[in-house]
Motif scaffolding. Sequence first.
Motif, PDB file in Angstrom:
ATOM      1  N   PHE A 212      46.953 -72.826  66.175  1.00  0.00           N
ATOM      2  CA  PHE A 212      46.891 -71.373  66.320  1.00  0.00           C
ATOM      3  C   PHE A 212      47.661 -70.933  67.564  1.00  0.00           C
ATOM      4  O   PHE A 212      48.488 -70.020  67.504  1.00  0.00           O
ATOM      5  CB  PHE A 212      45.418 -70.942  66.422  1.00  0.00           C
ATOM      6  CG  PHE A 212      45.210 -69.453  66.461  1.00  0.00           C
ATOM      7  CD1 PHE A 212      45.128 -68.724  65.278  1.00  0.00           C
ATOM      8  CD2 PHE A 212      45.083 -68.778  67.674  1.00  0.00           C
ATOM      9  CE1 PHE A 212      44.921 -67.347  65.308  1.00  0.00           C
ATOM     10  CE2 PHE A 212      44.876 -67.402  67.699  1.00  0.00           C
ATOM     11  CZ  PHE A 212      44.797 -66.693  66.512  1.00  0.00           C
ATOM     12  N   GLU A 213      47.441 -71.641  68.650  1.00  0.00           N
ATOM     13  CA  GLU A 213      48.058 -71.216  69.899  1.00  0.00           C
ATOM     14  C   GLU A 213      49.572 -71.398  69.902  1.00  0.00           C
ATOM     15  O   GLU A 213      50.294 -70.608  70.503  1.00  0.00           O
ATOM     16  CB  GLU A 213      47.409 -71.945  71.089  1.00  0.00           C
ATOM     17  CG  GLU A 213      46.232 -71.129  71.622  1.00  0.00           C
ATOM     18  CD  GLU A 213      45.180 -71.953  72.310  1.00  0.00           C
ATOM     19  OE1 GLU A 213      45.502 -73.096  72.723  1.00  0.00           O
ATOM     20  OE2 GLU A 213      44.044 -71.474  72.423  1.00  0.00           O
ATOM     21  N   GLY A 214      50.064 -72.434  69.191  1.00  0.00           N
ATOM     22  CA  GLY A 214      51.499 -72.704  69.284  1.00  0.00           C
ATOM     23  C   GLY A 214      52.304 -72.171  68.101  1.00  0.00           C
ATOM     24  O   GLY A 214      53.482 -72.463  67.985  1.00  0.00           O
ATOM     25  N   ASN A 215      51.682 -71.420  67.208  1.00  0.00           N
ATOM     26  CA  ASN A 215      52.375 -71.104  65.966  1.00  0.00           C
ATOM     27  C   ASN A 215      52.084 -69.672  65.518  1.00  0.00           C
ATOM     28  O   ASN A 215      51.070 -69.393  64.890  1.00  0.00           O
ATOM     29  CB  ASN A 215      51.904 -72.135  64.910  1.00  0.00           C
ATOM     30  CG  ASN A 215      52.627 -71.979  63.587  1.00  0.00           C
ATOM     31  OD1 ASN A 215      53.192 -70.924  63.273  1.00  0.00           O
ATOM     32  ND2 ASN A 215      52.593 -73.041  62.802  1.00  0.00           N
ATOM     33  N   PRO A 216      53.021 -68.737  65.831  1.00  0.00           N
ATOM     34  CA  PRO A 216      52.804 -67.320  65.505  1.00  0.00           C
ATOM     35  C   PRO A 216      52.611 -67.080  64.013  1.00  0.00           C
ATOM     36  O   PRO A 216      51.799 -66.224  63.625  1.00  0.00           O
ATOM     37  CB  PRO A 216      54.083 -66.635  65.989  1.00  0.00           C
ATOM     38  CG  PRO A 216      54.700 -67.593  66.950  1.00  0.00           C
ATOM     39  CD  PRO A 216      54.287 -68.961  66.546  1.00  0.00           C
ATOM     40  N   ALA A 217      53.321 -67.848  63.168  1.00  0.00           N
ATOM     41  CA  ALA A 217      53.161 -67.641  61.728  1.00  0.00           C
ATOM     42  C   ALA A 217      51.743 -67.993  61.309  1.00  0.00           C
ATOM     43  O   ALA A 217      51.122 -67.314  60.484  1.00  0.00           O
ATOM     44  CB  ALA A 217      54.167 -68.507  60.961  1.00  0.00           C
ATOM     45  N   PHE A 218      51.205 -69.058  61.903  1.00  0.00           N
ATOM     46  CA  PHE A 218      49.832 -69.484  61.617  1.00  0.00           C
ATOM     47  C   PHE A 218      48.834 -68.414  62.083  1.00  0.00           C
ATOM     48  O   PHE A 218      47.848 -68.123  61.418  1.00  0.00           O
ATOM     49  CB  PHE A 218      49.556 -70.829  62.309  1.00  0.00           C
ATOM     50  CG  PHE A 218      48.215 -71.440  61.987  1.00  0.00           C
ATOM     51  CD1 PHE A 218      48.030 -72.187  60.834  1.00  0.00           C
ATOM     52  CD2 PHE A 218      47.141 -71.289  62.859  1.00  0.00           C
ATOM     53  CE1 PHE A 218      46.794 -72.759  60.544  1.00  0.00           C
ATOM     54  CE2 PHE A 218      45.900 -71.844  62.579  1.00  0.00           C
ATOM     55  CZ  PHE A 218      45.722 -72.585  61.413  1.00  0.00           C
ATOM     56  N   GLN A 219      49.174 -67.807  63.228  1.00  0.00           N
ATOM     57  CA  GLN A 219      48.305 -66.737  63.745  1.00  0.00           C
ATOM     58  C   GLN A 219      48.233 -65.586  62.749  1.00  0.00           C
ATOM     59  O   GLN A 219      47.166 -65.048  62.479  1.00  0.00           O
ATOM     60  CB  GLN A 219      48.840 -66.212  65.074  1.00  0.00           C
ATOM     61  CG  GLN A 219      48.589 -67.145  66.218  1.00  0.00           C
ATOM     62  CD  GLN A 219      49.212 -66.638  67.521  1.00  0.00           C
ATOM     63  OE1 GLN A 219      49.509 -65.461  67.664  1.00  0.00           O
ATOM     64  NE2 GLN A 219      49.409 -67.559  68.447  1.00  0.00           N
ATOM     65  N   GLU A 220      49.386 -65.240  62.203  1.00  0.00           N
ATOM     66  CA  GLU A 220      49.463 -64.129  61.265  1.00  0.00           C
ATOM     67  C   GLU A 220      48.656 -64.459  60.000  1.00  0.00           C
ATOM     68  O   GLU A 220      47.862 -63.651  59.516  1.00  0.00           O
ATOM     69  CB  GLU A 220      50.935 -63.840  60.931  1.00  0.00           C
ATOM     70  CG  GLU A 220      51.184 -62.547  60.172  1.00  0.00           C
ATOM     71  CD  GLU A 220      50.325 -61.369  60.664  1.00  0.00           C
ATOM     72  OE1 GLU A 220      50.192 -61.189  61.893  1.00  0.00           O
ATOM     73  OE2 GLU A 220      49.769 -60.647  59.811  1.00  0.00           O
ATOM     74  N   ARG A 221      48.849 -65.686  59.500  1.00  0.00           N
ATOM     75  CA  ARG A 221      48.097 -66.131  58.326  1.00  0.00           C
ATOM     76  C   ARG A 221      46.595 -66.056  58.608  1.00  0.00           C
ATOM     77  O   ARG A 221      45.802 -65.636  57.765  1.00  0.00           O
ATOM     78  CB  ARG A 221      48.444 -67.590  58.007  1.00  0.00           C
ATOM     79  CG  ARG A 221      49.672 -67.776  57.121  1.00  0.00           C
ATOM     80  CD  ARG A 221      50.147 -69.231  57.149  1.00  0.00           C
ATOM     81  NE  ARG A 221      49.148 -70.188  56.726  1.00  0.00           N
ATOM     82  CZ  ARG A 221      49.181 -71.504  56.996  1.00  0.00           C
ATOM     83  NH1 ARG A 221      50.185 -72.008  57.702  1.00  0.00           N
ATOM     84  NH2 ARG A 221      48.233 -72.299  56.564  1.00  0.00           N
ATOM     85  N   SER A 222      46.220 -66.491  59.795  1.00  0.00           N
ATOM     86  CA  SER A 222      44.793 -66.509  60.156  1.00  0.00           C
ATOM     87  C   SER A 222      44.217 -65.106  60.150  1.00  0.00           C
ATOM     88  O   SER A 222      43.105 -64.869  59.683  1.00  0.00           O
ATOM     89  CB  SER A 222      44.593 -67.124  61.539  1.00  0.00           C
ATOM     90  OG  SER A 222      45.103 -68.438  61.563  1.00  0.00           O
ATOM     91  N   ARG A 223      45.006 -64.165  60.679  1.00  0.00           N
ATOM     92  CA  ARG A 223      44.530 -62.780  60.722  1.00  0.00           C
ATOM     93  C   ARG A 223      44.314 -62.234  59.319  1.00  0.00           C
ATOM     94  O   ARG A 223      43.320 -61.587  59.033  1.00  0.00           O
ATOM     95  CB  ARG A 223      45.536 -61.912  61.481  1.00  0.00           C
ATOM     96  CG  ARG A 223      45.105 -61.762  62.913  1.00  0.00           C
ATOM     97  CD  ARG A 223      46.005 -60.866  63.716  1.00  0.00           C
ATOM     98  NE  ARG A 223      46.142 -61.508  65.009  1.00  0.00           N
ATOM     99  CZ  ARG A 223      47.252 -61.984  65.519  1.00  0.00           C
ATOM    100  NH1 ARG A 223      48.393 -61.855  64.864  1.00  0.00           N
ATOM    101  NH2 ARG A 223      47.257 -62.587  66.688  1.00  0.00           N
ATOM    102  N   ARG A 224      45.313 -62.522  58.460  1.00  0.00           N
ATOM    103  CA  ARG A 224      45.186 -62.037  57.080  1.00  0.00           C
ATOM    104  C   ARG A 224      43.969 -62.670  56.402  1.00  0.00           C
ATOM    105  O   ARG A 224      43.274 -62.047  55.620  1.00  0.00           O
ATOM    106  CB  ARG A 224      46.461 -62.351  56.295  1.00  0.00           C
ATOM    107  CG  ARG A 224      47.549 -61.303  56.508  1.00  0.00           C
ATOM    108  CD  ARG A 224      48.534 -61.289  55.348  1.00  0.00           C
ATOM    109  NE  ARG A 224      49.153 -62.604  55.149  1.00  0.00           N
ATOM    110  CZ  ARG A 224      50.292 -63.000  55.734  1.00  0.00           C
ATOM    111  NH1 ARG A 224      50.959 -62.187  56.508  1.00  0.00           N
ATOM    112  NH2 ARG A 224      50.775 -64.197  55.516  1.00  0.00           N
TER     113      ARG A 224
END
Length: 588
Positions: A212-224
């Motif tokens: 999560f911390e190193g991957n903005p795309a993963f962050q976005e997926r997580s939010r969705r």
Amino acid sequence: MVVSAEVLLQESIIEALRQCMNDGSLPLSAVPDDIVIEKPKNPSHGDWSTNAALRIVKHLPGRTPMDIAQTVVAHIPEHTAFSSMEVVPPGFINARLSEEFIAAQLQEMYNSPRLGVPEADDPLTVVVDYSAPNVAKEMHVGHLRSTIIGDALTRILTFLGHTVIRENHIGDWGTPFGMLIEHLIDVGDAEGLEELSVGELGAFYRQARTTFEGNPAFQERSRRRVVLLQSGDPATLKLWRTLVDASLDAFETIYSELGVLLTREDVAGESQYNDGLAQVVSDLRSWNLLVESDGAQCVFPPGFFNRDGSPLPLIIQKSDGGYGYAATDLATIRDRVDRLHADRMLYVVGMPQSQHFAMVFAVASMAGWLPSSVEATHVAFGHMLGTDHKMFKSRSGNTFQLQRLIDEAVDRARTAVVERNPELGREECESIARMVGIGAMKYADLSNDRTRDYVFDLDRMLSFEGNTAPYLQYAHARIRSVFRKGNVSPADTVPSLPAHAPAERALALHILSLESVLADVARSCRPHTLCTYLYELSSLFTAFYEQCPILKAATPDERAVRLALAHLTGRVLHEGLGLLGIAAPDQM
Ligand code: ARG
């Protein structure tokens, strides 16, 4: 029913005071409510003592405590329970129980399967909120303490006849679940479950966090994913369920190792209160309790301040619309009061959450969700420290794994048990080692005042000397062995004869306070009081055992009385340890 001598003395004193007021010998306007009855440190000062006269003198200028005490004693109603009432300077009244009373009470206890402890006349519905680990996170030592303390309270309250509802308020909801679900998708069900099922919850969480911390795309997926979870998307809920179930499996492994009462039916996680959250907000708003502060919806309960003196808010809804921990706890209170009809709610949670609970209870009262007839108590406890007196950490610096802690305690107990009983079979040894190892861990936790930090020291907790589980378990096993050796059955014992030797009398008197000790624990939620009682019982038994030969007593009567005392001591130890969630083996 076993009559508490303490209560009896209290009642007698109050009755005497009423008479003194009636006949004018003590012109008081009311019976003082600060009279203390206590056990004198020095047994030659009687069995129970009271400071009543020293309190009353404050209301009667011109009189002396000695003269007041004498007046009270002269008015004490005749009662066979007391053989003497003595007044000693500066004005204490010391009462001594009669031998007949002690013998009759012991017999009551002896004949009662509940050891003379009555069930509550007015049973309460008590919700005990305990354990409460978080899904996909490691259960840590704080959860261990909560589990052990909550379980002991549950057992004691149930024994006293109350209806206890266990609630395991697991952390199974909130924004981290977006990230956790995406991580589960990435690693795949199979591998993810493998990791989770071996109890490596911490590793799973850390990996998710790192990604999560190193991957903005993963962050976005997580939010969705959080949004999908909150909107009840079936596929997302299924993944969420997978995480929850895997964690519950891991928690249950620990519960069954520890032998605690919690089952899956007791799970009442945060997610269960989702439907009540919007209502919490709208009700607070309609009663004008909600204040917007920095974009968040807050309540400012009176009496809570920041360090700088400004009013402290309880955040109900964050600026992004998400609900916090406090909102869930408010919805939980409504559920416990309205649906479960709780009379009492106990929250067995670490001390760092004191302010949270104080504020939540305050807001719940303001909103009328927590009527004054319902008691809500934060049963707070301190930290568990390592032998270096620092916060408990594993050698590697990660939170210590509970399983390893348990294994180590059982391993050490096994070594001790094998050493002491080389003749025992393997299976028997194993079962005793578990009772001793796990008992030692629980007892070490429970025997300290819960509000204080305590040092987790395996050497000390497993010692057969001192205030430890093995010491108490050993006292119990030794009693069982007296009966085995003498080939006597408890039916051959005579509980009714008065006991004569001082060690017999001291043991008997102590046994009789079981009921008041349990009542005290139920009130104060401090199980260490029961531990202290059992420890003193074992010490008094040891003294009795050394001074009063049991099987080789001088006369058959004496032998029967001593066997009865030993048997009763054994039963109290077995029951008392059982109420703490600790098993008492018959030999060790
Ligand atoms: N899950 C929380 C934690 O790990 C404890 C929950 C305690 N119970 C409650 N009703 N807030 O800190």
